[in-house]
Design an enzyme around this catalytic site. Structure first.
Site, PDB file in Angstrom:
ATOM      1  N   LYS A 121      50.599 -22.015 -23.586  1.00 27.84           N
ATOM      2  CA  LYS A 121      50.869 -21.365 -22.359  1.00 27.84           C
ATOM      3  C   LYS A 121      52.362 -22.042 -21.927  1.00 27.84           C
ATOM      4  CE  LYS A 121      46.505 -19.666 -20.956  1.00 27.84           C
ATOM      5  NZ  LYS A 121      45.641 -19.288 -19.664  1.00 27.84           N
ATOM      6  N   ASP A 146      47.824 -14.174 -16.108  1.00 28.01           N
ATOM      7  CA  ASP A 146      46.690 -15.079 -15.530  1.00 28.01           C
ATOM      8  C   ASP A 146      46.717 -14.907 -14.098  1.00 28.01           C
ATOM      9  OD1 ASP A 146      45.769 -15.734 -17.826  1.00 28.01           O
ATOM     10  OD2 ASP A 146      46.968 -17.553 -17.808  1.00 28.01           O
TER      11      ASP A 146
END
Ligand code: ATR
Length: 280
Positions: free
Chosen positions: A47, A102
């Site tokens: 990420k 997220d």
């Protein structure tokens, strides 16, 4: 959950998992782009690395400094960049657009699973690691009245407190336990993953009967000791499966352009994680 959603939507795509070494992430993204893939999800440790490997960052990714979703986009004849689903033939120019779903996942899960919305509330956050920091900053953006931070390593809570005050000066940030009633206690520590773990909070400092709702980012086990104690004290409770679900639902919407079939995805996710649908 994605394949269940694609089947429900009647879209002839497949969601596949690949193991990629961090040093191969650049070629992996280039390969996905070259082979006409619609998009990607990335997980730890990719990420953070992907921020430097995509061609353009959405604000959601630049704000959090992490990319968990890539959408491949082609350039139309008028110069606009459009998702690949909009093209019948492979466009000459394709770019990788990085997003982060997220942080949105936690906000959506708190709202859908707990009926909690942050404006004007008092929130206790247990844990100031990576997940705790993202949750605290995203929640602060929603204008709660006060945020209380508790972390084993006090310095990390202090640094996070400073960051919240700097970015969201309208939120009152306190270090330590709240003196009175609160609306939400959120566990973002890793305590509860193992059966022998102690509680992530000090029960003498936090009477759960003064807490309206409790959320544990941990979803395996489905009910941690923290959630069991909170339920016993009469709090509304939810675990972190919803975060996983909603970040996925948002990613699917970025790729398909249509609303995600959330209940289908939840059922598939629960069957996968718990072996059978959870009773809510
Ligand atoms: P993540 O990305 O999942 O947030 P992390 O950044 O390693 O992982 O954060 C783990 C969190 O759990 C931290 O808040 C950590 O506290 P420290 O900052 O003091 O390390 C907390 N944590 C982990 N083990 C703990 C323990 N035994 N007691 C108390 N807190 C613990």
């Amino acid at each position: 959950m994605h394949n269940a959603a694609l089947a429900a939507l009647g879209i002839d795509w497949r969601y596949l998992a690949f193991n990629v070494r961090p040093e191969d992430l650049g070629p992996a993204i280039a390969g996905a782009k070259a082979t006409g893939m619609i998009g990607l999800n990335l997980t730890v440790p990719h990420k953070l690395l992907a921020v430097h490997l995509v061609d353009v960052l959405d604000e959601s990714a630049s704000t959090w400094g992490a990319v968990n979703t890539v959408r491949f986009e082609g350039q139309a004849s008028n110069g606009d960049w459009l998702p690949l689903r909009c093209f019948d033939e492979a466009p000459a120019k394709v770019r990788a657009h990085g997003f982060n779903t997220d942080a949105e996942g936690i906000i959506l899960s708190l709202r859908e699973d707990l009926g909690f919305t942050a404006p004007g509330t008092k929130i206790l956050l247990l844990g100031a690691g990576g997940a705790g920091r993202a949750a605290a900053l995203r929640l602060a953006a929603e204008r709660p009245r006060e945020i209380y931070l508790v972390n084993r390593t006090t310095q990390k809570a202090e640094e996070l407190g400073l960051e919240i005050r700097t970015r969201y000066p309208f939120v009152k940030v306190n270090l330590g336990y709240p003196p009175g009633a609160i609306d939400l206690a959120l566990n973002a520590t890793s305590l509860g993953l193992k059966p022998e773990d102690p509680l992530p909070f000090d029960p003498r400092s936090l009477p759960l009967k003064n807490t309206k709702a409790a959320y544990d980012m941990i979803y395996r086990p489905a009910e941690t000791a923290f959630l069991a104690a909170a339920k016993q004290a009469g709090c509304r409770v939810a675990n972190g499966l919803g975060m996983l679900l909603y970040q996925g639902a948002r990613a699917l919407e970025l790729w398909t352009g249509v609303p995600a079939p959330v209940s289908v995805m939840r059922k598939a996710l629960e069957a996968n994680v718990y072996g059978s649908p959870e009773v809510h």
